[in-house]
Design a protein around this motif. Structure first.
Motif: not given
Length: 163
Positions: A97-98, A101-102, A104
């Motif tokens: 996620h780190e 996760g950001s 697109h």
């Protein structure tokens, strides 16, 4: 914007977490079947449950996800229990996620299209066997055999733990 944006991101992140665990330990986190689809590999049952909104009592995701409404699926709980997950699995999920996760959804599509195990299914889906992922990521035939044997033992023992 795409109403399934978050769902597509989470599906890719779950695939990447399962893949990482599989490569490192020989065991995925979710145990779901993997498939190659046009926009990259996904976890089959989880994908179907979210896409078709058929999350119902008895589905392993029923406790955690709401039914689809206006093309969106949400978490049913703000804080889910993690006693079913090991510290290692939680670490992998947090690390994935780190790291991703950001991104697109289309960035995740490009990322997963670059994975050695992805093959274009030409508009359909094709099964993606764990052995293929392991082989594509440099595991020896002996390691793959050992992982397969361990997976069979875990599955066998899991059958006794079910009510």
């Amino acid at each position: 914007t795409d109403p399934l944006h978050a769902d597509k991101v989470y599906l890719k992140l779950l695939y990447l977490a399962d893949r990482t665990s599989l490569i490192e330990t020989g065991q995925p986190i979710t145990g779901d079947k993997m498939v190659n689809m046009p926009k990259g590999p996904v976890l089959s049952q989880i994908y179907d449950s979210i896409k078709w909104g058929d999350i119902e009592d008895g589905d392993p995701w029923y406790e955690y996800l709401t039914e689809q409404s206006n093309y969106e699926v949400s978490l049913a709980k703000d804080h889910s229990e993690t006693d079913e997950l090991s510290e290692y699995e939680i670490h992998i999920l947090e690390k994935i996620h780190e790291s991703y996760g950001s991104l697109h959804p289309m960035e995740l599509v490009r990322l997963t299209h670059g994975l050695p195990e992805w093959h274009d299914p030409n508009g359909s889906s094709i099964p993606l066997e764990p052995e293929e992922i392991l082989r594509a990521n440099g595991k020896s035939p002996e390691e793959i055999e050992r992982f397969a044997r361990t997976a069979e033992e875990v599955y066998f023992l899991d059958q006794f733990a079910r009510p």
